[in-house]
Design a protein around this motif. Structure first.
Motif, PDB file in Angstrom:
ATOM      1  N   SER A 247       4.709   8.757  10.219  1.00 24.47           N
ATOM      2  CA  SER A 247       4.567   8.764   8.758  1.00 24.47           C
ATOM      3  C   SER A 247       5.882   8.533   8.039  1.00 24.47           C
ATOM      4  N   GLU A 305      -7.619  15.433   1.994  1.00 24.02           N
ATOM      5  CA  GLU A 305      -7.108  14.199   1.407  1.00 24.02           C
ATOM      6  C   GLU A 305      -5.874  14.427   0.553  1.00 24.02           C
ATOM      7  N   TYR A 314      -1.677  13.676   8.846  1.00 25.48           N
ATOM      8  CA  TYR A 314      -2.967  13.003   8.796  1.00 25.48           C
ATOM      9  C   TYR A 314      -4.090  14.034   8.826  1.00 25.48           C
ATOM     10  N   GLN A 321      -9.981  10.327   3.739  1.00 30.36           N
ATOM     11  CA  GLN A 321      -9.218   9.091   3.573  1.00 30.36           C
ATOM     12  C   GLN A 321      -7.725   9.379   3.461  1.00 30.36           C
ATOM     13  N   VAL A 322      -6.916   8.402   3.875  1.00 33.04           N
ATOM     14  CA  VAL A 322      -5.468   8.506   3.718  1.00 33.04           C
ATOM     15  C   VAL A 322      -5.025   7.465   2.691  1.00 33.04           C
ATOM     16  N   ALA A 324      -3.239   4.308   0.870  1.00 31.17           N
ATOM     17  CA  ALA A 324      -3.109   2.933   1.363  1.00 31.17           C
ATOM     18  C   ALA A 324      -1.782   2.726   2.075  1.00 31.17           C
ATOM     19  N   PHE A 326      -0.219   4.754   3.963  1.00 33.75           N
ATOM     20  CA  PHE A 326      -0.317   5.248   5.331  1.00 33.75           C
ATOM     21  C   PHE A 326      -1.006   4.217   6.218  1.00 33.75           C
ATOM     22  N   SER A 327      -2.109   3.677   5.741  1.00 40.06           N
ATOM     23  CA  SER A 327      -2.857   2.700   6.523  1.00 40.06           C
ATOM     24  C   SER A 327      -2.029   1.450   6.784  1.00 40.06           C
ATOM     25  N   GLU A 328      -1.237   1.051   5.795  1.00 39.11           N
ATOM     26  CA  GLU A 328      -0.477  -0.199   5.901  1.00 39.11           C
ATOM     27  C   GLU A 328       0.827  -0.036   6.660  1.00 39.11           C
ATOM     28  N   PRO A 331       0.179   3.847  10.242  1.00 39.75           N
ATOM     29  CA  PRO A 331      -1.073   4.327  10.830  1.00 39.75           C
ATOM     30  C   PRO A 331      -0.797   5.238  12.020  1.00 39.75           C
ATOM     31  N   LYS A 334      -2.494   4.795  18.196  1.00 46.35           N
ATOM     32  CA  LYS A 334      -3.801   4.610  18.812  1.00 46.35           C
ATOM     33  C   LYS A 334      -3.907   5.328  20.155  1.00 46.35           C
TER      34      LYS A 334
END
Length: 361
Positions: A247, A305, A314, A321-322, A324, A326-328, A331, A334
């Motif tokens: 993060s 959230e 997270y 939802q996180v 934007a 964070f997603s971009e 993330p 995996k």
């Protein structure tokens, strides 16, 4: 370990703070507390939440929330164990998977299955037979890299633990002391998970031969030694690789002025170790009813959230939802390395002792 809104609390500086938020709504009943309208949350220094979100809980439940910050995670857990017969509060937040067995073995928590906990992702569920703790958040400790450095040197950034010991990355990595730092310990545990009980010491010998630099804590590593962070640039840091968090790149975007279109730092996704933080109802809590209500709230979508932009962690709740950014830019990994809390408990102290003799000799 988590970061605060100012992105400084990952340093886990020791200290003691008390935040009291005024109540809204009607009164609630407790369980023997002198002030049954108050519920006290004990946590490490990295706790942070939006006032509006906690106000919503107070309005819905009728309880005033007090937050007692009690040092870094290890310090806070140890103090909670020492005071468990006469606890400082009702709920403890912030014991992670590296310390969980210590807390459970010492009887820190009583059983309570939080409402809504069935919606928590199954990979984070532990202690299902007794429900002494509830998963609240997760975060990944990973090597971060300075994108500009690697572009300027026409060098691909490392992607894995194996890469870090290659000669082309000699004298580039700074990490934290595993004996004094949460991310430093997490990085050590990641190598133990990757290479096994017998393999990780040889890996660290290679890492040391390749010029890894060890400093006391995250603040020094990230904001002074690392060339890719805003703080590191000001301090003229010269290490383009640092042990930090997945993060961290979105934080570099969110708190930059003006905001860049892309994060100046990246994450070596094959170097990540997953931390999970839990909360529980303290064994001798005075306000058990209020504590249960607060635990219920910590796994609501509203609170889940709210966490990312406050503690840079997270959510663990399905469907939460996180942001934007964070997603971009950051993330979650995996395929992070993981270790069972019992495995950590059985080996942590010896691993740290062995690591210290190998790396800090």
């Amino acid at each position: 370990m988590s970061t605060t809104k100012k992105f400084t609390a990952v340093a886990l500086a020791a200290g003691l703070g008390l935040v009291t938020l005024s109540a809204c709504g009607s009164s609630g009943s407790g369980s023997g507390d002198a002030d049954s309208k108050t519920v006290t949350l004990v946590s490490h220094d990295s706790w942070a939440a939006s006032k509006s979100v906690l106000k919503d809980f107070e309005k819905q439940s009728g309880y005033t929330v007090k937050v007692l910050k009690d040092g870094d995670a290890g310090q806070a857990v140890n103090k909670a164990i020492l005071t468990k017969e006469n606890p400082q509060g009702d709920v403890f937040f912030g014991v992670d998977n590296t310390l969980l067995s210590r807390a459970l073995d010492n009887g820190l928590f009583q059983s309570y299955e939080a409402k809504g906990s069935g919606l928590i992702r199954p990979e984070y569920q532990v202690d299902q037979a007794k429900h002494r703790v509830t998963p609240i958040d997760s975060g990944d400790i990973c090597v971060n890299y300075d994108k500009k450095y690697f572009a300027d040197h026409k060098l691909d950034p490392p992607a894995s633990f194996d890469d870090l010991v290659e000669p082309r990355y000699k004298n580039l990595l700074v990490t934290e002391n595993a004996a004094t730092s949460s991310p430093g310990l997490g990085f050590l545990l990641g190598t133990a998970a990757k290479y096994g009980d017998k393999g990780w010491p040889d890996y660290w010998k290679k890492l040391e031969a390749n010029g890894v630099k060890v400093v006391d804590g995250w603040e020094q590593a990230y904001n002074q030694e690392f060339s890719g962070s805003a703080g590191g640039k000001k301090a003229k840091g010269d290490r383009p690789l640092v042990v930090s968090y997945a993060s961290s790149p979105p934080a570099e975007v969110i708190y930059a002025s003006p905001k860049p279109k892309t994060a100046p730092t990246g994450v070596a996704s094959g170097t990540c170790f997953r931390q999970v933080e839990y909360a529980g109802l303290l064994s001798n809590a005075r306000n058990t009813k209020g504590g249960k209500a607060l635990l219920d709230f910590l796994v609501t979508k509203e609170f889940q959230e709210d966490m990312p932009l406050n503690m840079f962690v997270y959510p663990v709740l399905k469907g939460a939802q996180v942001p934007a950014e964070f997603s971009e830019f950051g993330p979650a990994a995996k395929s992070p390395e993981t270790l069972a809390p019992a495995k950590i408990a059985d080996n942590r102290d010896q691993w740290v002792k062995s690591w210290t003799s190998l790396v800090l000799k």
